[in-house]
Design a protein around this motif. Structure first.
Motif, PDB file in Angstrom:
ATOM      1  N   LEU A  94     -15.175 -13.574 -13.127  1.00  8.51           N
ATOM      2  CA  LEU A  94     -14.584 -12.548 -12.270  1.00  8.51           C
ATOM      3  C   LEU A  94     -14.169 -13.198 -10.959  1.00  8.51           C
ATOM      4  O   LEU A  94     -14.994 -13.699 -10.212  1.00  8.51           O
ATOM      5  CB  LEU A  94     -15.585 -11.421 -12.014  1.00  8.51           C
ATOM      6  N   LEU A  96     -12.986 -12.378  -7.579  1.00  2.77           N
ATOM      7  CA  LEU A  96     -12.967 -11.237  -6.668  1.00  2.77           C
ATOM      8  C   LEU A  96     -12.269 -11.640  -5.369  1.00  2.77           C
ATOM      9  O   LEU A  96     -12.432 -12.761  -4.900  1.00  2.77           O
ATOM     10  CB  LEU A  96     -14.398 -10.781  -6.396  1.00  2.77           C
ATOM     11  N   SER A 119      -9.635  -9.215  -9.236  1.00  3.82           N
ATOM     12  CA  SER A 119      -9.441  -7.981  -8.483  1.00  3.82           C
ATOM     13  C   SER A 119      -9.067  -8.305  -7.045  1.00  3.82           C
ATOM     14  O   SER A 119      -9.553  -9.283  -6.473  1.00  3.82           O
ATOM     15  CB  SER A 119     -10.727  -7.139  -8.508  1.00  3.82           C
ATOM     16  N   TYR A 146     -15.382  -4.103  -6.194  1.00  6.41           N
ATOM     17  CA  TYR A 146     -15.738  -3.778  -7.578  1.00  6.41           C
ATOM     18  C   TYR A 146     -15.226  -2.421  -8.059  1.00  6.41           C
ATOM     19  O   TYR A 146     -15.397  -2.080  -9.236  1.00  6.41           O
ATOM     20  CB  TYR A 146     -17.266  -3.762  -7.716  1.00  6.41           C
ATOM     21  N   GLU A 147     -14.595  -1.641  -7.181  1.00  3.83           N
ATOM     22  CA  GLU A 147     -14.432  -0.205  -7.460  1.00  3.83           C
ATOM     23  C   GLU A 147     -13.581   0.114  -8.683  1.00  3.83           C
ATOM     24  O   GLU A 147     -13.790   1.154  -9.319  1.00  3.83           O
ATOM     25  CB  GLU A 147     -13.891   0.523  -6.224  1.00  3.83           C
ATOM     26  N   LEU A 149     -13.067  -2.046 -11.354  1.00  2.00           N
ATOM     27  CA  LEU A 149     -13.393  -2.895 -12.496  1.00  2.00           C
ATOM     28  C   LEU A 149     -13.937  -2.044 -13.650  1.00  2.00           C
ATOM     29  O   LEU A 149     -14.583  -1.016 -13.424  1.00  2.00           O
ATOM     30  CB  LEU A 149     -14.445  -3.931 -12.108  1.00  2.00           C
ATOM     31  N   ARG A 154     -20.272  -4.625 -16.190  1.00  2.00           N
ATOM     32  CA  ARG A 154     -21.568  -4.624 -15.514  1.00  2.00           C
ATOM     33  C   ARG A 154     -22.604  -5.399 -16.326  1.00  2.00           C
ATOM     34  O   ARG A 154     -22.781  -5.164 -17.513  1.00  2.00           O
ATOM     35  CB  ARG A 154     -22.061  -3.201 -15.295  1.00  2.00           C
ATOM     36  N   LEU A 160     -19.098 -15.264 -10.862  1.00  5.80           N
ATOM     37  CA  LEU A 160     -18.458 -14.371  -9.903  1.00  5.80           C
ATOM     38  C   LEU A 160     -17.986 -15.246  -8.742  1.00  5.80           C
ATOM     39  O   LEU A 160     -18.800 -15.730  -7.953  1.00  5.80           O
ATOM     40  CB  LEU A 160     -19.441 -13.307  -9.424  1.00  5.80           C
ATOM     41  N   TRP A 208     -23.484  -6.722 -11.400  1.00  2.00           N
ATOM     42  CA  TRP A 208     -22.418  -7.217 -12.260  1.00  2.00           C
ATOM     43  C   TRP A 208     -22.747  -8.540 -12.930  1.00  2.00           C
ATOM     44  O   TRP A 208     -22.194  -8.865 -13.984  1.00  2.00           O
ATOM     45  CB  TRP A 208     -21.121  -7.362 -11.448  1.00  2.00           C
TER      46      TRP A 208
END
Length: 257
Positions: A94, A96, A119, A146-147, A149, A154, A160, A208
């Motif tokens: 991920l 981010l 994201s 994270y909102e 995803l 999770r 990350l 996550w």
């Protein structure tokens, strides 16, 4: 044939530190004399070179760069190196605060076969990241951290990787004009001490991360102790790693045991 020396002199007069290299690149990328002159004018005016030519080199790859998107820095390569050392083929990655998606793309190239997600809150960054990551099978989401995803992520993220803004608000005025005038402030401003976004990332990371997963956040030497504190507050065990050759600093950590 364009006079590279003359172009370099014009760039140097405008403040370019690597004028000869930049001049040679502009000459190589321009398709017509008019386009070359336009590109020189944009660079003299302070537009980032990577935006002018449409790409940045990062970990040996060409990454698409669009106007209004944070330009990948070489120092961020330390995040990729440490992620690859901690990762494996088939890892769930991920990226981010992904910006162009350069970090995720580089990890994908190094490990191969990763399940890649990214994201960013900036629509321009999401569009750019889609160009870089979708051909690799990556999925890119627009939202605040994270909102947006998928819930299925999770507890599954092995790596990350985060290049959240970490410039203290008051220090943005001291940055080079090409950054402070041509990159969105949301990609630079880390709050009063530069660690506001990092704290928010770290606070939600444990939810996550997969068992044995790692979070890696780029930071600075001066702010590393604050980044370490953010990891600990989020229930993660941190370690600072440094790469002097690219002047990069990253904090890496997993679940506290």
């Amino acid at each position: 044939m364009p006079d590279v020396g003359d172009i370099a002199s014009r760039l140097r007069a405008s403040g370019s530190v690597f004028a000869e290299d930049e001049a040679a690149l502009l000459v190589a990328e321009a398709r017509t004399p008019d386009e070359l002159e336009s590109m020189i004018g944009q660079r003299v005016a302070g537009l980032p070179l990577e935006v002018i030519v449409g790409w940045a080199e990062f970990c040996g790859r060409r990454i698409v760069v669009e106007p209004g998107v944070f330009v990948p820095r070489r120092r961020t390569e330390v995040v990729v190196r440490e992620a690859v050392a901690a990762g494996r083929t088939g890892a769930v990655v991920l990226d981010l605060c992904c910006g162009t998606g350069a970090v995720g793309a580089a990890i994908h190239a190094a490990l191969g076969g990763v399940e890649l997600y990214a994201s960013d809150v900036e629509p321009a960054a999401v569009r750019c990241a889609c160009r870089n990551l979708e051909p690799l099978g990556g999925l890119v989401f627009e939202g605040d951290l994270y909102e947006t995803l998928p819930a299925s992520l999770r507890g599954r993220v092995d790596l990350l990787v985060v290049n959240a803004p970490y410039v203290p608000s008051d220090a943005i005025a001291l940055m080079p004009p090409e950054a402070r005038e041509h990159e969105p402030h949301v990609t630079l401003d880390g709050g009063a001490d530069g660690v506001d976004i990092q704290r928010r990332v770290a606070a939600g990371a444990a939810e996550w991360l997969a068992p044995g997963g790692h979070m890696l956040i780029e930071t600075s030497v001066a702010q590393a102790p604050l980044t370490v504190d953010a990891f600990r507050e989020g229930g993660l065990t941190p370690e600072v790693r440094r790469a002097d050759d690219v002047d990069g600093t990253v904090v890496i950590g997993g679940h506290a045991r």
